[in-house]
Motif scaffolding. Structure first.
Motif, PDB file in Angstrom:
ATOM      1  N   TYR A   2     -31.442 -22.630  -6.820  1.00  0.00           N
ATOM      2  CA  TYR A   2     -33.421 -23.468  -7.674  1.00  0.00           C
ATOM      3  C   TYR A   2     -33.355 -22.517  -8.737  1.00  0.00           C
ATOM      4  O   TYR A   2     -33.412 -22.704  -9.777  1.00  0.00           O
ATOM      5  CB  TYR A   2     -34.242 -22.538  -6.806  1.00  0.00           C
ATOM      6  N   ILE A   3     -32.459 -20.987  -9.059  1.00  0.00           N
ATOM      7  CA  ILE A   3     -32.364 -21.233 -10.644  1.00  0.00           C
ATOM      8  C   ILE A   3     -31.361 -21.810 -11.411  1.00  0.00           C
ATOM      9  O   ILE A   3     -31.668 -22.280 -12.502  1.00  0.00           O
ATOM     10  CB  ILE A   3     -31.309 -19.690 -10.417  1.00  0.00           C
ATOM     11  N   GLU A   4     -30.080 -22.428 -10.918  1.00  0.00           N
ATOM     12  CA  GLU A   4     -29.298 -23.741 -11.406  1.00  0.00           C
ATOM     13  C   GLU A   4     -30.311 -24.457 -11.861  1.00  0.00           C
ATOM     14  O   GLU A   4     -29.958 -25.973 -12.718  1.00  0.00           O
ATOM     15  CB  GLU A   4     -28.350 -23.673 -10.442  1.00  0.00           C
ATOM     16  N   ILE A   5     -30.705 -25.466 -10.647  1.00  0.00           N
ATOM     17  CA  ILE A   5     -31.484 -26.547 -10.940  1.00  0.00           C
ATOM     18  C   ILE A   5     -32.252 -26.502 -12.604  1.00  0.00           C
ATOM     19  O   ILE A   5     -32.387 -27.450 -12.961  1.00  0.00           O
ATOM     20  CB  ILE A   5     -32.104 -27.351  -9.704  1.00  0.00           C
TER      21      ILE A   5
ATOM     22  N   VAL B 113     -31.240 -16.511   0.073  1.00  0.00           N
ATOM     23  CA  VAL B 113     -29.762 -16.338  -1.402  1.00  0.00           C
ATOM     24  C   VAL B 113     -29.353 -17.397  -1.807  1.00  0.00           C
ATOM     25  O   VAL B 113     -29.142 -17.400  -3.049  1.00  0.00           O
ATOM     26  CB  VAL B 113     -29.096 -15.272  -1.302  1.00  0.00           C
ATOM     27  N   LEU B 114     -28.650 -18.475  -1.185  1.00  0.00           N
ATOM     28  CA  LEU B 114     -28.008 -19.585  -1.520  1.00  0.00           C
ATOM     29  C   LEU B 114     -29.406 -20.415  -1.949  1.00  0.00           C
ATOM     30  O   LEU B 114     -29.092 -21.272  -2.876  1.00  0.00           O
ATOM     31  CB  LEU B 114     -27.564 -20.041  -0.395  1.00  0.00           C
ATOM     32  N   LEU B 115     -30.832 -20.773  -1.622  1.00  0.00           N
ATOM     33  CA  LEU B 115     -31.389 -21.207  -2.028  1.00  0.00           C
ATOM     34  C   LEU B 115     -32.424 -21.257  -3.431  1.00  0.00           C
ATOM     35  O   LEU B 115     -32.360 -21.906  -4.413  1.00  0.00           O
ATOM     36  CB  LEU B 115     -32.910 -21.269  -0.977  1.00  0.00           C
ATOM     37  N   ILE B 116     -32.434 -20.023  -3.335  1.00  0.00           N
ATOM     38  CA  ILE B 116     -32.777 -18.816  -4.525  1.00  0.00           C
ATOM     39  C   ILE B 116     -31.780 -19.536  -5.727  1.00  0.00           C
ATOM     40  O   ILE B 116     -31.913 -19.908  -7.105  1.00  0.00           O
ATOM     41  CB  ILE B 116     -33.230 -17.553  -4.588  1.00  0.00           C
TER      42      ILE B 116
ATOM     43  N   LEU C 203     -32.492 -28.446 -15.669  1.00  0.00           N
ATOM     44  CA  LEU C 203     -33.725 -28.788 -16.310  1.00  0.00           C
ATOM     45  C   LEU C 203     -34.552 -28.130 -18.107  1.00  0.00           C
ATOM     46  O   LEU C 203     -34.461 -29.066 -18.613  1.00  0.00           O
ATOM     47  CB  LEU C 203     -34.498 -29.156 -15.566  1.00  0.00           C
ATOM     48  N   ARG C 204     -33.410 -26.815 -18.201  1.00  0.00           N
ATOM     49  CA  ARG C 204     -34.553 -26.275 -19.428  1.00  0.00           C
ATOM     50  C   ARG C 204     -33.257 -26.591 -20.666  1.00  0.00           C
ATOM     51  O   ARG C 204     -33.912 -26.330 -21.509  1.00  0.00           O
ATOM     52  CB  ARG C 204     -34.824 -25.060 -19.056  1.00  0.00           C
ATOM     53  N   LYS C 205     -32.314 -26.365 -20.212  1.00  0.00           N
ATOM     54  CA  LYS C 205     -31.116 -26.309 -21.030  1.00  0.00           C
ATOM     55  C   LYS C 205     -31.620 -27.279 -21.782  1.00  0.00           C
ATOM     56  O   LYS C 205     -31.931 -28.464 -22.496  1.00  0.00           O
ATOM     57  CB  LYS C 205     -29.928 -27.256 -20.629  1.00  0.00           C
TER      58      LYS C 205
END
Length: 535
Positions: A511-514, A505-508, A518-520
Motif C-alpha cells: 500500500y505504501i509503495e503504491i 506487513v506485506l500488504l502495508i 501515485l503522489r510522486k
C-alpha cells in the motif's frame, strides 16, 4: 546593421565565444546548474540507500511468511513429530533403542506364593473332608532379562533368544528359601496322567516301582528345592519319561532359553513393531488342532506397535508359559508416575473359559474340556497335566473352589493388567498374575484318595511387575508425554499467527509503495532550465 547585433543587445564576449545573457550572469547560471546537479545527486543516493534497506526488510518478511506457511502445513497436515518418534523406536542394529532392547534398563520383579497343604495326613486318613491350603510368601526374585544371539533378517525382523537370571531378594520377601513346604509331587502326578497311554503290563510294572520307592502325591521340601530343583529316586526311575533328572519351577527358566523368537523391528512397517512373526522358526505352533489357537503373532509383552494402542483396541501377548496367545482388551485410562497417562488393558473375563462357554477356546480344550477358568498347558510341558488360571481361581467356575479350602479370590489382588504408554507402545506398569495348577488322576492303580480324582488343585501363583525405572528413562518418557505435545501445539498456532502478521506487513508495504507512486511529482527540471531575463 540589419539582422546583426544592435546597441540594444547586451552581449558578453568570452574566450569560448559569444554568450548572450538576457539579464542573467553566465557565472550565476553555471553555479545554479552545479548546485542543482549536486542536490539531484544527493537525492538519488538517498533513494538508493532507502531502497536497499527496504528490499532487505521485505525479503526477510517474505522469507518468514513462506517458512510460516511451510510450518503450518507440517503441523496441521502431517504427523512429522509422531513419525520422528516412531523412527526412534524402530530397532536398528547398533542404535540406542536396540541397545536398550537387548539390555533393558528396567528389570522385572517376580513374586511367588506357594500353596502349602497343611492337613494332608488327616485328609488321607479321612479325618477331614477337604485338603486345606495356606498361601506362603511372597518369595521375591529380580528377573534380569537380556536378549542374546540377535540376528537381523532381510525382511525387517530380528531373531533372538531370551536369557533370564533370577536373584532372590530376601529383604522384599515374606519367607525364606529354607522354609519347609508341603506341595504336590508334580513328577508323580505326571506319571499317573501319562500312564493312561501305557498297556496293562507297563502300568502294572510302573505301579510296582512306585510302591517300592514309596512315592506319595504330597511331600515336604524346602522352598529352595521347589524353585531350583531336587533329585530323588522317583525322578531317576521316571527318567525314561521325564528327560531331566532334576525338577524345579525355575530350573528351565534360569539361563538362556532354547526357544528362538523372530520379531518385527518396525523397519519396514511400524505397525508391526514388536510383533512376533515366528516361534522356533514356525509361524504357527503345533500344540493344537486349530490354526487360530496355534497363532504366535502377538507381542512378547515388552513392546507394542503404538498404532495398536488406543481406546477400544484389542492387543495380544504370546506367553510361552501359557502355550498360547492371550488377548488384552482396553479397559480404562489411568495415570502412573505422578501423572503419566496410560491405557489399561485386561484380558476378557472368559479368557480361560472352556469351549462350551467360549467357543473361541474350543481348540484349547485338548482331549476334553475342563471347567471354565482354567486352560491346559500339557502340550508344551512334556505332557504334565498342568493348567493355568487366574490366582485363587478368580473369575473361574465356583466348582473349582470346592476341591480345597483356603482360596479367596480377590480382584484387587488377583486381576492382571498392562498399563501401556499410548505414544511409545511400552508398558510402564504391569501386574501379570497367573496361577499354575495340576490335575489329579490315578492312572497307575496306586491309591490316591478318591475325593481328589479328577480335581484341579493349585501349586503356585506368580505376580510379575516392573522394577523402578531409571531417572534418565523417566526423563525421556516425560519429554515425549508432555514436552513434545506442548511444542507441537504451540507451533501449530504460532505458524498461522506468523502468516497473519507477515501477510499484514506485506500488504502495508504494498500500500505504501503504491501510494508513493501515485503522489510522486514530475521530475524536477531545475537542473536543466535557464531563467532568461530580458534587460
Amino acid at each position: 546593421m540589419k539582422g546583426g547585433l544592435t546597441g540594444e543587445d547586451n552581449v558578453t564576449w568570452t574566450k569560448d565565444g559569444i554568450a548572450p545573457v538576457f539579464g542573467v550572469n553566465h557565472t550565476v547560471l553555471n553555479n545554479n546548474n552545479a548546485k542543482a546537479k549536486e542536490a539531484a545527486g544527493t537525492d538519488d543516493s538517498n533513494i538508493q540507500k532507502i531502497s536497499l534497506r527496504q528490499i532487505l526488510c521485505l525479503l526477510g518478511v517474505i522469507l518468514v511468511f513462506l517458512l510460516s506457511i511451510t510450518g503450518t502445513v507440517i503441523m496441521w497436515g502431517t504427523n512429522m513429530i509422531e513419525d520422528i518418534v516412531d523412527q526412534r523406536l524402530v530397532l536398528r542394529n547398533g542404535s540406542d533403542t536396540f541397545q536398550k532392547w537387548i539390555n533393558p534398563p528396567v528389570h522385572s520383579i517376580r513374586k511367588f506364593w506357594l500353596f502349602n497343604y497343611t492337613n494332608v495326613e488327616a485328609f488321607e486318613l479321612g479325618k477331614e473332608p477337604k485338603l486345606k491350603v495356606e498361601e506362603v510368601g511372597p518369595y521375591v526374585f529380580r528377573e534380569k532379562m537380556t536378549r542374546v544371539n540377535a540376528v537381523f533378517n532381510d525382511n525387517g525382523t530380528v531373531t533372538y533368544q531370551a536369557r533370564r537370571l533370577y536373584e532372590f531378594l530376601p529383604e522384599r520377601s515374606g519367607g525364606s528359601l529354607d522354609d519347609m513346604i508341603v506341595f504336590t509331587n508334580i513328577p508323580l502326578m505326571t506319571m499317573h496322567h501319562q500312564a493312561y497311554q501305557l498297556n496293562y503290563f507297563q502300568r502294572l510294572g510302573a505301579s510296582a516301582g512306585l510302591k517300592m520307592v514309596g512315592a506319595q502325591p504330597f511331600f515336604k521340601k524346602t522352598a529352595k528345592d521347589f524353585f531350583f530343583g531336587y533329585r530323588d529316586t522317583l525322578i531317576t526311575l521316571a527318567e525314561f519319561q521325564v528327560p531331566d533328572v532334576k525338577v524345579g519351577f525355575l530350573q528351565e527358566k534360569n539361563g538362556t532359553f532354547p526357544e528362538k523368537y523372530t520379531m518385527y523391528t518396525g523397519e519396514t512397517d511400524v505397525n508391526l513393531m514388536g510383533i512376533i512373526s515366528r516361534y522356533n522358526g514356525m509361524e504357527y505352533m503345533d500344540y493344537y488342532n486349530d490354526e487360530e489357537c496355534n497363532r504366535v503373532d502377538g507381542s512378547d509383552g515388552s513392546k507394542f506397535p503404538p498404532s495398536s494402542i488406543y481406546p477400544g483396541s484389542t492387543i495380544y501377548v504370546y506367553d510361552r508359559d501359557a502355550c498360547r496367545r492371550i488377548p488384552f482388551i482396553y479397559n480404562e485410562s489411568v495415570t502412573v508416575w505422578d501423572g503419566i497417562p496410560v491405557l489399561r488393558y485386561m484380558p476378557p473375563d472368559n479368557v480361560f473359559d472352556n469351549g462350551f462357554d467360549n467357543p473361541d477356546n474350543m481348540c484349547f480344550c485338548e482331549d476334553s474340556c475342563q471347567l471354565s477358568g482354567v486352560s491346559g498347558i500339557s502340550h508344551c510341558k512334556r505332557g504334565a497335566p498342568l493348567f493355568v488360571s487366574l490366582p485363587h481361581f478368580y473369575k473361574a467356575d465356583p466348582l473349582l473352589l470346592e476341591a480345597v479350602e483356603g482360596l479367596n479370590p480377590d480382584p484387587e489382588k488377583h486381576q492382571l493388567y498392562l498399563d501401556i504408554h499410548q505414544r511409545i507402545g511400552t508398558p510402564l506398569a504391569v501386574k501379570i498374575r497367573i496361577q499354575v495348577n495340576i490335575l489329579v488322576t490315578n492312572g497307575l492303580m496306586q491309591t490316591i484318595n478318591s475325593k481328589l480324582e479328577g480335581e484341579i488343585i493349585p501349586i503356585v501363583w506368580i505376580e510379575r511387575e516392573m522394577d523402578t525405572y531409571p531417572d534418565d528413562v523417566k526423563d525421556i518418557i516425560y519429554m515425549i508425554t508432555f514436552t513434545l505435545p506442548v511444542v507441537k501445539t504451540a507451533l501449530s498456532y504460532i505458524f498461522p499467527l506468523l502468516i497473519a502478521i507477515t501477510g499484514i506487513v506485506l500488504l502495508i508495504c504494498a500500500y505504501i509503495e503504491i501510494a508513493a507512486l501515485l503522489r510522486k511529482d514530475p521530475p524536477s527540471r531545475a537542473a536543466s532550465e535557464t531563467v532568461i531575463t530580458r534587460l
